[in-house]
Each structure stands twice: as C-alpha cells, then as structure tokens.
Design a protein around this motif. Structure first.
Motif, PDB file in Angstrom:
ATOM      1  N   GLN A   8      67.801  30.409  12.240  1.00 34.74           N
ATOM      2  CA  GLN A   8      69.086  29.838  11.611  1.00 34.74           C
ATOM      3  C   GLN A   8      69.516  29.124  12.621  1.00 34.74           C
ATOM      4  O   GLN A   8      70.986  28.585  12.287  1.00 34.74           O
ATOM      5  CB  GLN A   8      70.218  30.790  10.872  1.00 34.74           C
ATOM      6  N   GLY A   9      69.290  29.678  13.859  1.00 32.58           N
ATOM      7  CA  GLY A   9      70.391  28.990  15.187  1.00 32.58           C
ATOM      8  C   GLY A   9      71.130  30.131  15.485  1.00 32.58           C
ATOM      9  O   GLY A   9      71.099  30.959  14.850  1.00 32.58           O
ATOM     10  N   GLU A  10      72.218  29.921  16.552  1.00 35.72           N
ATOM     11  CA  GLU A  10      73.565  31.041  16.793  1.00 35.72           C
ATOM     12  C   GLU A  10      74.233  30.344  15.585  1.00 35.72           C
ATOM     13  O   GLU A  10      75.526  29.640  15.459  1.00 35.72           O
ATOM     14  CB  GLU A  10      73.793  30.268  18.090  1.00 35.72           C
ATOM     15  N   LEU A  11      75.278  32.140  15.570  1.00 38.43           N
ATOM     16  CA  LEU A  11      76.448  31.432  14.193  1.00 38.43           C
ATOM     17  C   LEU A  11      77.651  32.341  15.398  1.00 38.43           C
ATOM     18  O   LEU A  11      77.597  32.830  16.531  1.00 38.43           O
ATOM     19  CB  LEU A  11      76.648  32.985  13.268  1.00 38.43           C
ATOM     20  N   PHE A  12      78.505  31.527  15.413  1.00 40.86           N
ATOM     21  CA  PHE A  12      79.580  31.491  16.120  1.00 40.86           C
ATOM     22  C   PHE A  12      80.735  31.968  15.385  1.00 40.86           C
ATOM     23  O   PHE A  12      81.381  31.166  13.987  1.00 40.86           O
ATOM     24  CB  PHE A  12      80.313  30.135  16.725  1.00 40.86           C
ATOM     25  N   LEU A  13      81.379  33.264  15.831  1.00 37.35           N
ATOM     26  CA  LEU A  13      82.456  33.908  14.438  1.00 37.35           C
ATOM     27  C   LEU A  13      83.731  33.672  14.717  1.00 37.35           C
ATOM     28  O   LEU A  13      83.976  34.852  16.248  1.00 37.35           O
ATOM     29  CB  LEU A  13      81.562  35.418  14.321  1.00 37.35           C
ATOM     30  N   GLU A  14      84.589  33.168  14.566  1.00 35.14           N
ATOM     31  CA  GLU A  14      85.792  33.763  14.740  1.00 35.14           C
ATOM     32  C   GLU A  14      86.555  34.115  13.741  1.00 35.14           C
ATOM     33  O   GLU A  14      86.416  34.550  13.184  1.00 35.14           O
ATOM     34  CB  GLU A  14      86.885  32.181  14.153  1.00 35.14           C
ATOM     35  N   VAL A  15      87.123  35.631  15.283  1.00 41.01           N
ATOM     36  CA  VAL A  15      87.899  37.009  14.353  1.00 41.01           C
ATOM     37  C   VAL A  15      89.099  37.015  15.517  1.00 41.01           C
ATOM     38  O   VAL A  15      89.187  37.665  15.689  1.00 41.01           O
ATOM     39  CB  VAL A  15      87.097  37.630  15.063  1.00 41.01           C
ATOM     40  N   TRP A  16      89.922  36.248  14.472  1.00 44.24           N
ATOM     41  CA  TRP A  16      91.103  35.770  15.328  1.00 44.24           C
ATOM     42  C   TRP A  16      92.221  37.783  14.823  1.00 44.24           C
ATOM     43  O   TRP A  16      93.913  37.686  15.292  1.00 44.24           O
ATOM     44  CB  TRP A  16      91.795  35.005  15.111  1.00 44.24           C
ATOM     45  N   PHE A  17      91.766  38.430  13.973  1.00 40.41           N
ATOM     46  CA  PHE A  17      92.999  39.003  13.651  1.00 40.41           C
ATOM     47  C   PHE A  17      93.717  40.003  15.005  1.00 40.41           C
ATOM     48  O   PHE A  17      94.315  40.709  14.778  1.00 40.41           O
ATOM     49  CB  PHE A  17      92.331  40.594  11.961  1.00 40.41           C
ATOM     50  N   MET A  18      92.485  40.316  15.695  1.00 41.08           N
ATOM     51  CA  MET A  18      93.440  41.397  16.793  1.00 41.08           C
ATOM     52  C   MET A  18      94.278  40.925  17.587  1.00 41.08           C
ATOM     53  O   MET A  18      94.765  41.314  18.722  1.00 41.08           O
ATOM     54  CB  MET A  18      92.081  41.805  17.596  1.00 41.08           C
ATOM     55  N   ARG A  19      94.823  39.459  17.158  1.00 48.71           N
ATOM     56  CA  ARG A  19      95.418  38.950  17.675  1.00 48.71           C
ATOM     57  C   ARG A  19      97.186  39.142  17.724  1.00 48.71           C
ATOM     58  O   ARG A  19      97.798  39.242  18.740  1.00 48.71           O
ATOM     59  CB  ARG A  19      95.685  37.085  17.441  1.00 48.71           C
ATOM     60  N   ASP A  20      97.450  39.902  16.456  1.00 52.62           N
ATOM     61  CA  ASP A  20      98.780  40.300  16.018  1.00 52.62           C
ATOM     62  C   ASP A  20      98.208  41.692  16.317  1.00 52.62           C
ATOM     63  O   ASP A  20      99.664  41.499  16.748  1.00 52.62           O
ATOM     64  CB  ASP A  20      99.025  39.642  14.271  1.00 52.62           C
ATOM     65  N   THR A  21      97.590  42.055  16.001  1.00 46.04           N
ATOM     66  CA  THR A  21      97.803  43.607  16.259  1.00 46.04           C
ATOM     67  C   THR A  21      97.361  44.364  17.574  1.00 46.04           C
ATOM     68  O   THR A  21      97.290  46.067  17.595  1.00 46.04           O
ATOM     69  CB  THR A  21      97.085  44.563  15.170  1.00 46.04           C
ATOM     70  N   GLY A  22      96.015  43.663  18.449  1.00 49.22           N
ATOM     71  CA  GLY A  22      95.964  44.804  19.068  1.00 49.22           C
ATOM     72  C   GLY A  22      94.677  44.739  18.733  1.00 49.22           C
ATOM     73  O   GLY A  22      94.763  45.352  17.708  1.00 49.22           O
ATOM     74  N   TRP A  23      94.058  45.802  19.390  1.00 49.30           N
ATOM     75  CA  TRP A  23      92.847  47.182  19.092  1.00 49.30           C
ATOM     76  C   TRP A  23      93.567  48.247  18.383  1.00 49.30           C
ATOM     77  O   TRP A  23      94.399  49.015  18.523  1.00 49.30           O
ATOM     78  CB  TRP A  23      92.176  47.335  20.078  1.00 49.30           C
ATOM     79  N   GLN A  24      92.855  48.158  17.203  1.00 47.98           N
ATOM     80  CA  GLN A  24      93.822  49.391  16.012  1.00 47.98           C
ATOM     81  C   GLN A  24      92.098  51.085  16.243  1.00 47.98           C
ATOM     82  O   GLN A  24      91.324  50.307  15.255  1.00 47.98           O
ATOM     83  CB  GLN A  24      94.099  48.969  14.810  1.00 47.98           C
ATOM     84  N   THR A  25      92.280  51.702  16.382  1.00 45.61           N
ATOM     85  CA  THR A  25      91.449  52.535  16.967  1.00 45.61           C
ATOM     86  C   THR A  25      91.448  53.568  15.934  1.00 45.61           C
ATOM     87  O   THR A  25      92.880  54.101  15.460  1.00 45.61           O
ATOM     88  CB  THR A  25      90.523  53.331  17.662  1.00 45.61           C
ATOM     89  N   PRO A  26      90.668  53.921  14.437  1.00 44.18           N
ATOM     90  CA  PRO A  26      89.228  53.644  14.898  1.00 44.18           C
ATOM     91  C   PRO A  26      89.013  52.478  13.844  1.00 44.18           C
ATOM     92  O   PRO A  26      87.668  51.845  13.602  1.00 44.18           O
ATOM     93  CB  PRO A  26      88.270  55.359  14.168  1.00 44.18           C
ATOM     94  N   ARG A  27      89.728  51.979  13.314  1.00 48.15           N
ATOM     95  CA  ARG A  27      89.421  50.664  11.869  1.00 48.15           C
ATOM     96  C   ARG A  27      89.286  49.667  12.838  1.00 48.15           C
ATOM     97  O   ARG A  27      87.648  49.574  12.361  1.00 48.15           O
ATOM     98  CB  ARG A  27      91.093  50.420  11.530  1.00 48.15           C
ATOM     99  N   TYR A  28      89.089  49.057  14.261  1.00 44.94           N
ATOM    100  CA  TYR A  28      88.415  48.270  14.537  1.00 44.94           C
ATOM    101  C   TYR A  28      86.901  48.477  14.686  1.00 44.94           C
ATOM    102  O   TYR A  28      86.130  47.803  15.034  1.00 44.94           O
ATOM    103  CB  TYR A  28      89.320  47.614  15.900  1.00 44.94           C
ATOM    104  N   ASP A  29      86.321  49.919  15.349  1.00 46.68           N
ATOM    105  CA  ASP A  29      86.052  50.270  15.683  1.00 46.68           C
ATOM    106  C   ASP A  29      84.349  49.956  14.653  1.00 46.68           C
ATOM    107  O   ASP A  29      83.272  50.342  14.957  1.00 46.68           O
ATOM    108  CB  ASP A  29      85.840  51.906  16.376  1.00 46.68           C
ATOM    109  N   ARG A  30      85.740  51.056  13.790  1.00 46.23           N
ATOM    110  CA  ARG A  30      84.023  50.861  12.317  1.00 46.23           C
ATOM    111  C   ARG A  30      83.822  49.330  11.914  1.00 46.23           C
ATOM    112  O   ARG A  30      82.763  48.951  12.047  1.00 46.23           O
ATOM    113  CB  ARG A  30      84.589  51.719  10.654  1.00 46.23           C
TER     114      ARG A  30
END
Length: 180
Positions: A8-30
C-alpha cells in the motif's frame, strides 16, 4: 526516504487534535493503542505509517505529546517539519523519527543537529501554486541532493466541493483523474 515493504505504500497521518488540548491521559493513551491495533489488524507495521501531530512547531506542547506517545508505544513514528536551534533539536531527538524542515530553512544551523541524530532528514515546500514556475519544483530534487537529504515532499491540497467550498483551490501539484 523511509523504506516500506507494504504494497500500500507508507501512510502519513495528520493528527492535530493534540494541539489544542495537549496530551490527555488516559484518553489519548487509549487512542494510540487503538490506532496501533487498527494498523496491525490491516497488515501495517510501524515502518508503514507515521503521524504528524504539530505543524511547523517545536513547542513545549509538541514535546510533551511526543514524549507521551513514545511512552505509550515507542514504535509509533512521529514526523516533525520545523527547523529550530541545535539545542532544541537535541531535546526532540529521542522522540522524532523523520525530520522535514521547510526548504528555505536548510541553511540554518539546526540541519547538522538533525543529521547527527541518524534519522531520515527530508525537506518540503508548501503553498505550491500554478503560478510558480515548474523549475521551482524541479529544483527541489537538486537541493535535496546538495544538502545530502534522504527525501523531499510537496505540501499541497485539493479542496473538495462537498467539505471545503469556500477554499481557494491550490492545484500546484494536484493532477486529478478524468471523471468521464
């Protein structure tokens, strides 16, 4: 560039929701654990995909999120597209898997620090438009060779009439297929 054995080639995933909130444990861990499980379930190994979580930044929030991602799963690869000081690059080095500064930043002192990490260094150009001469795009390959980089990338988009009707199209490197 990064090699992949995936058909399939390499996938580039843009995941920008952390920009507004920072890291939210345990939600983002999951979320990271679910993403890894999903990718593996579709036959993709870590080398087949990479995430881009902050754009043109080496902020403290980006560093916090990158550390958290690697803390949950060190195999998840993180893409970084900004040049900063050699000292700041060294802080990020354990958490970044591909460096990709903007083309005009290649002469900055941080490039040597990026290369010293032993990780791939690409470059990119953004805002490509039909108004730019073709030589601008062709020149990038020579520039990547001159700086002994591992790859290059163009940042462009094709707006969709159903979800982005007000956006001015940027067709610089987009070649749509025939609909007829």
């Amino acid at each position: 560039a990064i090699k992949t054995t995936s058909p399939q080639g390499e996938l580039f995933l843009e995941v920008w929701f952390m920009r507004d909130t920072g890291w939210q444990t345990p939600r983002y861990d999951r979320w990271i654990q679910h993403l890894v499980t999903y990718m593996k379930g579709h036959g993709l190994e870590y080398k087949d995909w990479i995430i881009h979580i902050f754009d043109e930044s080496m902020s403290d929030r980006f560093l916090e999120c990158a550390k958290a991602i690697k803390g949950v799963d060190p195999g998840v690869r993180i893409f970084q597209d900004h040049m900063d000081t050699p000292e700041r690059i060294k802080e990020f080095a354990p958490y970044i898997d591909v460096w990709c500064p903007v083309q005009h930043q290649l002469g900055y002192p941080g490039l040597a620090a990026m290369k010293a990490t032993g990780k791939p260094v690409w470059m990119y150009e953004c805002g490509t438009t039909p108004g730019f001469p073709p030589s601008r795009h062709r020149f990038m390959g020579w520039r990547a060779w001159h700086y002994e980089l591992d790859g290059l990338s163009f940042w462009t988009y094709m707006p969709c009439q159903w979800n982005d009707p007000a956006r001015v199209p940027n067709y610089g490197l987009y070649y749509p297929t025939s609909t007829g």
